[in-house]
Design a protein around this motif. Sequence first.
Motif, PDB file in Angstrom:
ATOM      1  N   LYS A 122      -2.212  -0.519   9.336  1.00 51.17           N
ATOM      2  CA  LYS A 122      -2.340   0.607   8.407  1.00 51.17           C
ATOM      3  C   LYS A 122      -3.366   1.634   8.889  1.00 51.17           C
ATOM      4  O   LYS A 122      -3.242   2.820   8.591  1.00 51.17           O
ATOM      5  N   SER A 123      -4.367   1.193   9.646  1.00 56.43           N
ATOM      6  CA  SER A 123      -5.356   2.138  10.177  1.00 56.43           C
ATOM      7  C   SER A 123      -4.696   3.127  11.131  1.00 56.43           C
ATOM      8  O   SER A 123      -5.009   4.322  11.125  1.00 56.43           O
ATOM      9  N   ALA A 124      -3.777   2.624  11.942  1.00 50.90           N
ATOM     10  CA  ALA A 124      -3.069   3.499  12.878  1.00 50.90           C
ATOM     11  C   ALA A 124      -2.197   4.513  12.131  1.00 50.90           C
ATOM     12  O   ALA A 124      -2.077   5.669  12.539  1.00 50.90           O
ATOM     13  N   ILE A 125      -1.609   4.070  11.025  1.00 54.42           N
ATOM     14  CA  ILE A 125      -0.778   4.975  10.231  1.00 54.42           C
ATOM     15  C   ILE A 125      -1.647   6.050   9.586  1.00 54.42           C
ATOM     16  O   ILE A 125      -1.305   7.234   9.583  1.00 54.42           O
ATOM     17  N   LEU A 126      -2.785   5.647   9.030  1.00 54.01           N
ATOM     18  CA  LEU A 126      -3.680   6.604   8.393  1.00 54.01           C
ATOM     19  C   LEU A 126      -4.216   7.617   9.407  1.00 54.01           C
ATOM     20  O   LEU A 126      -4.330   8.806   9.104  1.00 54.01           O
ATOM     21  N   GLU A 184      -7.665   1.022  -0.190  1.00 53.33           N
ATOM     22  CA  GLU A 184      -7.822  -0.430  -0.185  1.00 53.33           C
ATOM     23  C   GLU A 184      -6.517  -1.159  -0.504  1.00 53.33           C
ATOM     24  O   GLU A 184      -6.247  -2.235   0.031  1.00 53.33           O
ATOM     25  N   ARG A 185      -5.703  -0.577  -1.383  1.00 50.02           N
ATOM     26  CA  ARG A 185      -4.455  -1.233  -1.785  1.00 50.02           C
ATOM     27  C   ARG A 185      -3.247  -0.764  -0.972  1.00 50.02           C
ATOM     28  O   ARG A 185      -2.144  -1.259  -1.167  1.00 50.02           O
ATOM     29  N   LEU A 186      -3.476   0.185  -0.086  1.00 50.52           N
ATOM     30  CA  LEU A 186      -2.395   0.637   0.781  1.00 50.52           C
ATOM     31  C   LEU A 186      -2.076  -0.447   1.802  1.00 50.52           C
ATOM     32  O   LEU A 186      -2.964  -0.968   2.470  1.00 50.52           O
ATOM     33  N   THR A 187      -0.805  -0.819   1.903  1.00 46.31           N
ATOM     34  CA  THR A 187      -0.372  -1.829   2.869  1.00 46.31           C
ATOM     35  C   THR A 187       0.838  -1.307   3.639  1.00 46.31           C
ATOM     36  O   THR A 187       1.533  -0.393   3.186  1.00 46.31           O
ATOM     37  N   THR A 188       1.087  -1.901   4.789  1.00 44.65           N
ATOM     38  CA  THR A 188       2.246  -1.498   5.578  1.00 44.65           C
ATOM     39  C   THR A 188       3.542  -1.788   4.821  1.00 44.65           C
ATOM     40  O   THR A 188       4.518  -1.041   4.944  1.00 44.65           O
ATOM     41  N   THR A 189       3.550  -2.850   4.027  1.00 48.24           N
ATOM     42  CA  THR A 189       4.739  -3.188   3.243  1.00 48.24           C
ATOM     43  C   THR A 189       5.030  -2.105   2.212  1.00 48.24           C
ATOM     44  O   THR A 189       6.182  -1.682   2.044  1.00 48.24           O
ATOM     45  N   ARG A 190       3.998  -1.657   1.522  1.00 47.19           N
ATOM     46  CA  ARG A 190       4.178  -0.599   0.525  1.00 47.19           C
ATOM     47  C   ARG A 190       4.639   0.704   1.180  1.00 47.19           C
ATOM     48  O   ARG A 190       5.487   1.414   0.648  1.00 47.19           O
TER      49      ARG A 190
END
Length: 214
Positions: free
Chosen positions: A66-70, A41-47
């Motif tokens: 972020k879904s694509a990254i995950l 939930e707290r994972l962001t592209t910026t982080r």
Amino acid sequence: MAQRSQAVLEPRKSPVQARSAASVGAILEATVQVLLQVGKERLTTTRVALRAGVSVGTLYQYFPNKSAILKAACKRHLDEVAEAVERVCHEQKGHSLEQMATALMTTFLEAKMRDVKTSVALHAVSSDVDGAKIVQETSIRCNKAVVAMLKTARQQLTADPQIVASMLQGVMVGVSRRLLYSTAPEKQFDTMRQEMIFLAHAYLRARSERRNIS
């Protein structure tokens, strides 16, 4: 709508040059680290970009969200497992069924248990990023490798090699999942591995006959 949802899970482009591949690798590694540190939930592209040491703009060149990254991180993880299975199956061609089973079970379990926390974290988010499709693709890939190996065994199988391979995979996946979600997977690893191999040996003996080797 379904096609649009699927599209946002796919990478924007694949890396071609070594530098680009390194950037994508760093992004995916950072994704796992951030996931373990702060959760989905707290994972962001910026982080993720900050942890990877790249700009957000660079990240967006490859992944739209972020879904694509995950999804890419999940796929990379399962690709590593599939590659380990393919490698050991190739190495074991021409050996006995018992030796094949021992090597296969050990290699698979070691690949899944190499980083327990990462495996559990990625499994937890897989349902949100089309994980079922990735698992299916990995399963097909592994099944093909196991079937090819079994066909070269010193003993003749009395059942369809594809069915036998599927049964072995079922045992492998079931045991690995039980271990991953146990309270002390490291302590149970050797015992579960030995029991899994024992089960595989018994099954293969029941599904084979001796082949005369000149």
